[in-house]
Scaffold this motif. Structure first.
Motif, PDB file in Angstrom:
ATOM      1  N   LYS A  14      17.360  71.766 106.520  1.00 53.29           N
ATOM      2  CA  LYS A  14      18.218  72.949 106.504  1.00 53.29           C
ATOM      3  C   LYS A  14      18.559  73.302 105.058  1.00 53.29           C
ATOM      4  N   ILE A  15      18.333  74.571 104.686  1.00 46.77           N
ATOM      5  CA  ILE A  15      18.568  75.045 103.320  1.00 46.77           C
ATOM      6  C   ILE A  15      19.724  76.040 103.344  1.00 46.77           C
ATOM      7  N   TYR A  16      20.683  75.825 102.445  1.00 46.93           N
ATOM      8  CA  TYR A  16      21.864  76.668 102.363  1.00 46.93           C
ATOM      9  C   TYR A  16      21.971  77.289 100.970  1.00 46.93           C
ATOM     10  N   SER A  17      22.594  78.459 100.895  1.00 45.93           N
ATOM     11  CA  SER A  17      23.156  78.928  99.629  1.00 45.93           C
ATOM     12  C   SER A  17      24.533  78.294  99.528  1.00 45.93           C
ATOM     13  N   TYR A  18      25.136  78.298  98.324  1.00 43.32           N
ATOM     14  CA  TYR A  18      26.448  77.644  98.239  1.00 43.32           C
ATOM     15  C   TYR A  18      27.530  78.395  99.021  1.00 43.32           C
ATOM     16  N   PRO A  19      27.529  79.755  99.104  1.00 44.81           N
ATOM     17  CA  PRO A  19      28.559  80.384  99.944  1.00 44.81           C
ATOM     18  C   PRO A  19      28.377  80.047 101.421  1.00 44.81           C
ATOM     19  N   VAL A  40      52.094  74.564  93.210  1.00 42.35           N
ATOM     20  CA  VAL A  40      53.511  74.406  92.862  1.00 42.35           C
ATOM     21  C   VAL A  40      54.336  74.089  94.105  1.00 42.35           C
ATOM     22  N   LEU A  41      54.004  74.730  95.215  1.00 41.48           N
ATOM     23  CA  LEU A  41      54.767  74.555  96.459  1.00 41.48           C
ATOM     24  C   LEU A  41      54.292  73.358  97.276  1.00 41.48           C
ATOM     25  N   GLY A  42      53.258  72.656  96.768  1.00 42.27           N
ATOM     26  CA  GLY A  42      52.794  71.451  97.447  1.00 42.27           C
ATOM     27  C   GLY A  42      52.022  71.697  98.723  1.00 42.27           C
ATOM     28  N   LYS A  43      51.369  72.834  98.831  1.00 44.33           N
ATOM     29  CA  LYS A  43      50.606  73.165 100.039  1.00 44.33           C
ATOM     30  C   LYS A  43      49.135  72.809  99.855  1.00 44.33           C
ATOM     31  N   LYS A  44      48.569  72.125 100.825  1.00 39.91           N
ATOM     32  CA  LYS A  44      47.168  71.722 100.767  1.00 39.91           C
ATOM     33  C   LYS A  44      46.276  72.898 101.135  1.00 39.91           C
ATOM     34  N   VAL A  45      45.211  73.068 100.361  1.00 42.44           N
ATOM     35  CA  VAL A  45      44.333  74.213 100.594  1.00 42.44           C
ATOM     36  C   VAL A  45      42.934  73.889 100.070  1.00 42.44           C
ATOM     37  N   ASP A  46      41.913  74.300 100.807  1.00 41.66           N
ATOM     38  CA  ASP A  46      40.540  74.280 100.292  1.00 41.66           C
ATOM     39  C   ASP A  46      40.341  75.544  99.470  1.00 41.66           C
ATOM     40  N   PHE A  47      39.424  75.494  98.503  1.00 39.87           N
ATOM     41  CA  PHE A  47      39.263  76.692  97.684  1.00 39.87           C
ATOM     42  C   PHE A  47      37.958  76.706  96.913  1.00 39.87           C
ATOM     43  N   MET A  48      37.612  77.892  96.451  1.00 40.61           N
ATOM     44  CA  MET A  48      36.571  78.120  95.452  1.00 40.61           C
ATOM     45  C   MET A  48      37.030  79.270  94.576  1.00 40.61           C
ATOM     46  N   VAL A  49      37.055  79.046  93.267  1.00 39.56           N
ATOM     47  CA  VAL A  49      37.487  80.064  92.320  1.00 39.56           C
ATOM     48  C   VAL A  49      36.520  80.064  91.140  1.00 39.56           C
ATOM     49  N   MET A  79      36.727  73.616  90.305  1.00 42.12           N
ATOM     50  CA  MET A  79      36.812  74.998  90.761  1.00 42.12           C
ATOM     51  C   MET A  79      36.540  75.113  92.261  1.00 42.12           C
ATOM     52  N   VAL A  80      36.160  74.005  92.879  1.00 39.79           N
ATOM     53  CA  VAL A  80      35.913  73.942  94.320  1.00 39.79           C
ATOM     54  C   VAL A  80      36.619  72.713  94.868  1.00 39.79           C
ATOM     55  N   HIS A  81      37.263  72.866  96.023  1.00 39.44           N
ATOM     56  CA  HIS A  81      37.881  71.713  96.686  1.00 39.44           C
ATOM     57  C   HIS A  81      37.697  71.861  98.188  1.00 39.44           C
ATOM     58  N   PHE A 107      38.914  81.648  99.085  1.00 40.77           N
ATOM     59  CA  PHE A 107      37.668  81.806  98.346  1.00 40.77           C
ATOM     60  C   PHE A 107      37.694  83.076  97.501  1.00 40.77           C
ATOM     61  N   GLU A 108      37.243  82.970  96.270  1.00 39.05           N
ATOM     62  CA  GLU A 108      36.924  84.169  95.491  1.00 39.05           C
ATOM     63  C   GLU A 108      35.627  84.729  96.046  1.00 39.05           C
ATOM     64  N   GLY A 109      35.628  85.986  96.437  1.00 35.64           N
ATOM     65  CA  GLY A 109      34.476  86.591  97.092  1.00 35.64           C
ATOM     66  C   GLY A 109      33.654  87.440  96.143  1.00 35.64           C
ATOM     67  N   ASP A 110      32.475  86.965  95.813  1.00 35.40           N
ATOM     68  CA  ASP A 110      31.597  87.625  94.849  1.00 35.40           C
ATOM     69  C   ASP A 110      30.587  88.492  95.588  1.00 35.40           C
ATOM     70  N   GLU A 111      30.335  89.690  95.044  1.00 39.05           N
ATOM     71  CA  GLU A 111      29.374  90.599  95.668  1.00 39.05           C
ATOM     72  C   GLU A 111      27.945  90.368  95.212  1.00 39.05           C
ATOM     73  N   TYR A 112      27.730  89.397  94.299  1.00 35.26           N
ATOM     74  CA  TYR A 112      26.368  89.140  93.814  1.00 35.26           C
ATOM     75  C   TYR A 112      25.580  88.363  94.870  1.00 35.26           C
ATOM     76  N   LEU A 113      24.273  88.205  94.643  1.00 34.14           N
ATOM     77  CA  LEU A 113      23.378  87.612  95.635  1.00 34.14           C
ATOM     78  C   LEU A 113      23.700  86.147  95.911  1.00 34.14           C
ATOM     79  N   SER A 114      23.428  85.717  97.138  1.00 31.85           N
ATOM     80  CA  SER A 114      23.756  84.354  97.559  1.00 31.85           C
ATOM     81  C   SER A 114      22.810  83.314  96.969  1.00 31.85           C
ATOM     82  N   SER A 115      21.514  83.599  96.967  1.00 35.55           N
ATOM     83  CA  SER A 115      20.529  82.640  96.452  1.00 35.55           C
ATOM     84  C   SER A 115      19.214  83.370  96.227  1.00 35.55           C
ATOM     85  N   PRO A 116      18.224  82.710  95.615  1.00 38.22           N
ATOM     86  CA  PRO A 116      16.940  83.393  95.387  1.00 38.22           C
ATOM     87  C   PRO A 116      16.194  83.707  96.679  1.00 38.22           C
ATOM     88  N   ILE A 117      16.557  83.060  97.789  1.00 43.85           N
ATOM     89  CA  ILE A 117      15.895  83.361  99.062  1.00 43.85           C
ATOM     90  C   ILE A 117      16.855  84.004 100.058  1.00 43.85           C
TER      91      ILE A 117
END
Length: 450
Positions: free
Chosen positions: A88-93, A127-136, A146-148, A158-168
């Motif tokens: 299985k092949i994924y792009s990072y998003p 600051v508020l001590g809240k657990k969160v997954d993220f990508m920035v 920058m990823v957790h 997630f920061e949502g980028d409009e650029y392409l996901s991967s070369p495929i």
């Protein structure tokens, strides 16, 4: 889980690799070149490839997933081997979505401001001590990566980028995330190499809002007519427009007025006040009270390379900013001038991206430097050759920017000489670039002239 990264040295890729390693995954990777800071950070976690280059023998049947980055080509030998083996092949998003399927997903999109808004939200959560997954898309003070990704948080931002996901996978990255809460900060044509017309570029945001989950919410900057039209087309999604929070500048400090309270911030500029307003609404939607949000924001110093102070004294400041697209350049110059109206402002911008060095796109920069007292454009003709673009001349640039007094520099040595000879008494220097300014040491220069 065993995961292999093809092009592990990329900014987002190496951060995702570290995040999965920290989560207990077995991570391997490859790249033909790994630059700093990716190299040192991968080395720290034992993830730096021992040998640079591509080797299909690294791809074995016991690998559970392959994540491929934009730096790889469709004919990459490791990618071809993975396809042959049926791995299985994924792009990072796509992989970020897989890891957060069961969580409430918040996606911050827009041509400008998305990194800052995402950073604001993450700062407040911390600051508020809240657990969160993220990508920035930038390093944040107090954050190791920058990823957790984790198993014990209920929300992913997630920061949502409009650029392409991967070369495929030629879809924009933000189409993968399927948000429950979305924000779009503004739309201004970019990435001309992928979206050759404004209409095609705008269409990606129209597609993005259609991925908001049923019963979800879209926050958007109400001053953007394109966004207003997009919001009006939605039927089953809550849409909320926002504008800048009310604020005043007092003795060089930004004071936000909210209800009966005042909050002193370390950030400034009209665009940041818009960003702040949007971030506050998103935070409220996740259950954070406005007063808690604004109190936490008083210690926010901004995202890395966004109006970063390189040197300062009582009379002058040298700023660096990642701004490169027209809307970003205009907003950044205006922010510095508005905050320091009585200081002379020298603005230096590097043209480095495919869009900014394209003669067809250059007119988008018209009047973007008008707020500066002295404006300089730097570009390297060798970069234009490397990108296989038609050459542009200094006259082309002057005409596009609409400023005949604009100084054009095309040599790094000349740029360094110009900067070192500046005497910014009661004046600010703002340098904007997504490139490397021809390799000059800007931090050292800043220290010399202050």
């Amino acid at each position: 889980m065993r995961v292999h990264f093809i092009a592990i040295g990329g900014s987002a890729m190496h951060n995702l690799a570290i995040a999965l390693h920290q989560k207990g995954f077995v991570v391997s990777g490859s790249d033909d070149q790994v630059f700093e800071p990716s190299r040192s950070r991968l080395q720290k976690y034992g993830l730096l490839p021992s040998i640079e280059g591509w080797n299909p023998d690294r791809i074995t049947e016991d690998i559970d997933a392959v994540i491929v980055g934009m730096h790889a080509r469709p004919d990459n030998p490791e990618l071809l081997k993975a396809q042959m083996l049926g791995i299985k092949i994924y792009s990072y998003p796509e992989y970020l979505f897989e890891q957060t399927r069961q969580k409430k997903r918040v996606v911050i999109a827009g041509s400008h401001g998305k990194t800052t808004i995402t950073s604001m939200l993450l700062h407040v959560m911390k600051v508020l001590g809240k657990k969160v997954d993220f990508m920035v898309g930038a390093r944040l003070k107090g954050f190791e990566t920058m990823v957790h990704l984790s198993d014990d948080s209920d929300i992913a931002i997630f920061e949502g980028d409009e650029y392409l996901s991967s070369p495929i996978d030629r879809r924009p990255k933000f189409l993968w995330y399927q948000p429950h809460i979305a924000l779009i900060s503004g739309i201004a044509w970019d990435h001309i190499n992928v979206f050759p017309t404004i209409e095609e570029y705008n269409q990606q945001f129209e597609r993005f809002v259609q991925t908001i989950q049923p019963g979800g919410t879209l926050f958007y900057y109400g001053g953007d007519p394109t966004l207003r039209n997009i919001a009006q087309s939605l039927n089953s999604t809550e849409t909320v427009a926002y504008d800048a929070l009310e604020a005043k500048t007092e003795q060089g400090k930004t004071i936000v007025h909210y209800g009966k309270n005042k909050y002193e911030l370390k950030i400034f500029g009209q665009h940041n006040l818009q960003n702040l307003s949007g971030a506050l609404l998103v935070a409220q939607k996740t259950g954070i009270a406005p007063t808690d949000f604004l109190e936490a924001m008083q210690s926010f110093e901004g995202a890395s390379r966004r109006l970063q102070i390189l040197a300062e004294n009582k009379d002058a400041t040298v700023f660096f900013d990642f701004a490169h697209a027209p809307s970003k350049v205009k907003a950044t110059v205006a922010a510095v001038k508005e905050q320091y109206p009585h200081r002379h402002l020298t603005a230096v911008a590097e043209l480095h991206t495919f869009s900014s060095l394209n003669r067809k796109f250059l007119p988008q920069y018209k009047d973007t430097l008008m707020a500066a007292d002295n404006a300089v454009i730097f570009y390297n003709p060798e970069v234009i050759k490397h990108k296989k673009l038609p050459p542009i001349t200094p006259d082309d640039v002057k005409a596009a920017f609409g400023s005949p007094r604009l100084r054009i520099i095309t040599n790094a040595t000349e740029l360094e000489t110009f900067l070192t000879q500046l005497k910014p008494l009661n004046g600010n220097l703002l340098v904007m670039s997504s490139g490397n300014l021809g390799g000059i040491n800007l931090r050292s220069i800043a220290s010399q002239i202050i």
